[in-house]
Design a protein around this motif. Structure first.
Motif, PDB file in Angstrom:
ATOM      1  N   THR A 112       0.871  -1.163   0.000  1.00 51.38           N
ATOM      2  CA  THR A 112       0.000   0.000   0.000  1.00 51.38           C
ATOM      3  C   THR A 112       0.911   1.216   0.000  1.00 51.38           C
ATOM      4  OG1 THR A 112      -1.741  -1.130   1.220  1.00 51.38           O
ATOM      5  CG2 THR A 112      -1.788   1.278   1.248  1.00 51.38           C
ATOM      6  N   SER A 113       0.758   2.078  -0.990  1.00 49.50           N
ATOM      7  CA  SER A 113       1.551   3.301  -1.095  1.00 49.50           C
ATOM      8  C   SER A 113       0.747   4.446  -0.494  1.00 49.50           C
ATOM      9  CB  SER A 113       1.854   3.596  -2.564  1.00 49.50           C
ATOM     10  OG  SER A 113       2.431   4.872  -2.697  1.00 49.50           O
ATOM     11  N   THR A 114       1.387   5.175   0.423  1.00 56.96           N
ATOM     12  CA  THR A 114       0.751   6.338   1.027  1.00 56.96           C
ATOM     13  C   THR A 114       1.658   7.542   0.835  1.00 56.96           C
ATOM     14  OG1 THR A 114      -0.224   4.887   2.708  1.00 56.96           O
ATOM     15  CG2 THR A 114      -0.299   7.257   3.131  1.00 56.96           C
ATOM     16  N   THR A 115       1.104   8.597   0.276  1.00 52.68           N
ATOM     17  CA  THR A 115       1.836   9.845   0.062  1.00 52.68           C
ATOM     18  C   THR A 115       1.352  10.852   1.095  1.00 52.68           C
ATOM     19  OG1 THR A 115       1.949   9.365  -2.299  1.00 52.68           O
ATOM     20  CG2 THR A 115       2.408  11.622  -1.622  1.00 52.68           C
ATOM     21  N   TRP A 116       2.313  11.459   1.781  1.00 51.48           N
ATOM     22  CA  TRP A 116       2.026  12.388   2.872  1.00 51.48           C
ATOM     23  C   TRP A 116       2.603  13.768   2.578  1.00 51.48           C
ATOM     24  CZ3 TRP A 116      -0.127  10.317   7.460  1.00 51.48           C
ATOM     25  CH2 TRP A 116      -0.133   8.920   7.542  1.00 51.48           C
ATOM     26  N   SER A 117       1.950  14.811   3.098  1.00 50.88           N
ATOM     27  CA  SER A 117       2.522  16.154   3.109  1.00 50.88           C
ATOM     28  C   SER A 117       1.943  16.897   4.301  1.00 50.88           C
ATOM     29  CB  SER A 117       2.210  16.907   1.813  1.00 50.88           C
ATOM     30  OG  SER A 117       2.871  18.156   1.800  1.00 50.88           O
ATOM     31  N   ALA A 118       2.800  17.493   5.090  1.00 48.42           N
ATOM     32  CA  ALA A 118       2.400  18.241   6.287  1.00 48.42           C
ATOM     33  C   ALA A 118       1.528  17.388   7.210  1.00 48.42           C
ATOM     34  CB  ALA A 118       1.689  19.532   5.904  1.00 48.42           C
ATOM     35  N   GLY A 119       1.843  16.069   7.290  1.00 47.90           N
ATOM     36  CA  GLY A 119       1.110  15.176   8.171  1.00 47.90           C
ATOM     37  C   GLY A 119      -0.250  14.747   7.658  1.00 47.90           C
ATOM     38  N   ILE A 120      -0.581  15.118   6.424  1.00 44.36           N
ATOM     39  CA  ILE A 120      -1.886  14.792   5.837  1.00 44.36           C
ATOM     40  C   ILE A 120      -1.684  13.774   4.728  1.00 44.36           C
ATOM     41  CG2 ILE A 120      -3.845  15.730   4.539  1.00 44.36           C
ATOM     42  CD1 ILE A 120      -3.181  18.443   5.892  1.00 44.36           C
ATOM     43  N   VAL A 121      -2.533  12.745   4.696  1.00 42.82           N
ATOM     44  CA  VAL A 121      -2.480  11.759   3.620  1.00 42.82           C
ATOM     45  C   VAL A 121      -3.049  12.395   2.353  1.00 42.82           C
ATOM     46  CG1 VAL A 121      -3.339   9.538   2.788  1.00 42.82           C
ATOM     47  CG2 VAL A 121      -2.677   9.799   5.192  1.00 42.82           C
ATOM     48  N   LEU A 122      -2.202  12.484   1.315  1.00 46.24           N
ATOM     49  CA  LEU A 122      -2.652  13.042   0.040  1.00 46.24           C
ATOM     50  C   LEU A 122      -3.214  11.967  -0.873  1.00 46.24           C
ATOM     51  CD1 LEU A 122       0.299  15.468  -0.779  1.00 46.24           C
ATOM     52  CD2 LEU A 122      -1.880  15.996   0.332  1.00 46.24           C
ATOM     53  N   LEU A 123      -2.617  10.772  -0.815  1.00 40.25           N
ATOM     54  CA  LEU A 123      -3.031   9.701  -1.716  1.00 40.25           C
ATOM     55  C   LEU A 123      -2.644   8.369  -1.100  1.00 40.25           C
ATOM     56  CD1 LEU A 123      -4.094   8.890  -4.569  1.00 40.25           C
ATOM     57  CD2 LEU A 123      -1.732   9.055  -5.361  1.00 40.25           C
ATOM     58  N   GLN A 124      -3.575   7.432  -1.142  1.00 39.38           N
ATOM     59  CA  GLN A 124      -3.286   6.082  -0.690  1.00 39.38           C
ATOM     60  C   GLN A 124      -3.830   5.128  -1.735  1.00 39.38           C
ATOM     61  OE1 GLN A 124      -5.003   4.600   3.090  1.00 39.38           O
ATOM     62  NE2 GLN A 124      -2.877   4.210   3.632  1.00 39.38           N
ATOM     63  N   ARG A 125      -2.980   4.213  -2.214  1.00 41.61           N
ATOM     64  CA  ARG A 125      -3.398   3.320  -3.293  1.00 41.61           C
ATOM     65  C   ARG A 125      -2.570   2.044  -3.258  1.00 41.61           C
ATOM     66  NH1 ARG A 125      -3.534   5.557  -8.409  1.00 41.61           N
ATOM     67  NH2 ARG A 125      -3.349   3.484  -9.243  1.00 41.61           N
ATOM     68  N   ASP A 126      -3.076   1.040  -3.979  1.00 40.22           N
ATOM     69  CA  ASP A 126      -2.329  -0.196  -4.134  1.00 40.22           C
ATOM     70  C   ASP A 126      -1.100   0.058  -4.998  1.00 40.22           C
ATOM     71  OD1 ASP A 126      -4.226  -1.567  -2.676  1.00 40.22           O
ATOM     72  OD2 ASP A 126      -5.257  -2.377  -4.423  1.00 40.22           O
ATOM     73  N   ALA A 127      -0.029  -0.612  -4.654  1.00 33.74           N
ATOM     74  CA  ALA A 127       1.216  -0.521  -5.419  1.00 33.74           C
ATOM     75  C   ALA A 127       1.852  -1.899  -5.388  1.00 33.74           C
ATOM     76  CB  ALA A 127       2.150   0.512  -4.808  1.00 33.74           C
ATOM     77  N   ARG A 128       2.836  -2.092  -6.250  1.00 28.21           N
ATOM     78  CA  ARG A 128       3.614  -3.327  -6.199  1.00 28.21           C
ATOM     79  C   ARG A 128       5.015  -3.039  -6.723  1.00 28.21           C
ATOM     80  NH1 ARG A 128       0.534  -3.847 -10.732  1.00 28.21           N
ATOM     81  NH2 ARG A 128       1.544  -4.692 -12.593  1.00 28.21           N
TER      82      ARG A 128
ATOM     83  N   VAL B 255       5.424  -0.046  -9.301  1.00 23.68           N
ATOM     84  CA  VAL B 255       4.263   0.050 -10.176  1.00 23.68           C
ATOM     85  C   VAL B 255       3.149   0.762  -9.418  1.00 23.68           C
ATOM     86  CG1 VAL B 255       2.609  -1.219 -11.598  1.00 23.68           C
ATOM     87  CG2 VAL B 255       4.943  -2.107 -11.312  1.00 23.68           C
ATOM     88  N   LEU B 256       2.859   1.973  -9.860  1.00 23.34           N
ATOM     89  CA  LEU B 256       1.767   2.780  -9.302  1.00 23.34           C
ATOM     90  C   LEU B 256       0.815   3.094 -10.456  1.00 23.34           C
ATOM     91  CD1 LEU B 256       3.882   5.183  -7.078  1.00 23.34           C
ATOM     92  CD2 LEU B 256       2.192   3.573  -6.237  1.00 23.34           C
ATOM     93  N   ILE B 257       0.781   4.328 -10.879  1.00 24.96           N
ATOM     94  CA  ILE B 257       0.017   4.731 -12.055  1.00 24.96           C
ATOM     95  C   ILE B 257       0.779   4.304 -13.314  1.00 24.96           C
ATOM     96  CG2 ILE B 257      -0.898   6.725 -13.307  1.00 24.96           C
ATOM     97  CD1 ILE B 257      -1.099   8.098 -10.520  1.00 24.96           C
TER      98      ILE B 257
END
Length: 117
Positions: free
Chosen positions: A41-57, A64-66
């Motif tokens: 699971t890929s989670t992108t953070w900025s300033a302590g806020i989750v911007l994007l969470q998605r499946d990755a491999r 492999v994301l988008i």
């Protein structure tokens, strides 16, 4: 300073530059730790806020994301250039996942985590 003393100064400076470069960039043959293949699971953070969470491999040395992004091995894990100027570091967390800062144009803008699924 005499002309005879100058070669010693240049030699000392050259050695200092070589040692500094090796410290900063690593030496040839340095071990690397691959980012382990598998689902995450890929989670992108900025300033302590989750911007994007998605499946990755990770497969075939790519994240492999988008799209498919080559992972460049480092001693701690790896890094990925998602697009020009945007780099994320993947540093092993010691529990099967990876976390690290995200940079745009050399400025830290957030972070990423890869959590095994």
């Amino acid at each position: 300073m005499s002309i005879r003393a100058r070669p010693a100064v240049f030699r000392t400076a050259a050695i200092a530059v070589a040692v500094g470069a090796a410290t900063l960039f690593g030496t040839v043959g340095q071990a690397s730790a691959d980012v382990e293949p598998g689902p995450y699971t890929s989670t992108t953070w900025s300033a302590g806020i989750v911007l994007l969470q998605r499946d990755a491999r990770v497969e075939g040395g790519e994240l492999v994301l988008i799209g498919r992004y080559p992972i460049h091995p480092t001693p701690e894990g790896g890094y990925v250039d998602l697009f020009p100027g945007h780099r994320v570091l993947l540093i092993s967390d010691g529990r099967g996942g990876y976390a690290g800062p995200a940079y745009f144009g050399g400025v830290e803008i957030g972070s990423i985590t890869l959590t095994p699924r």
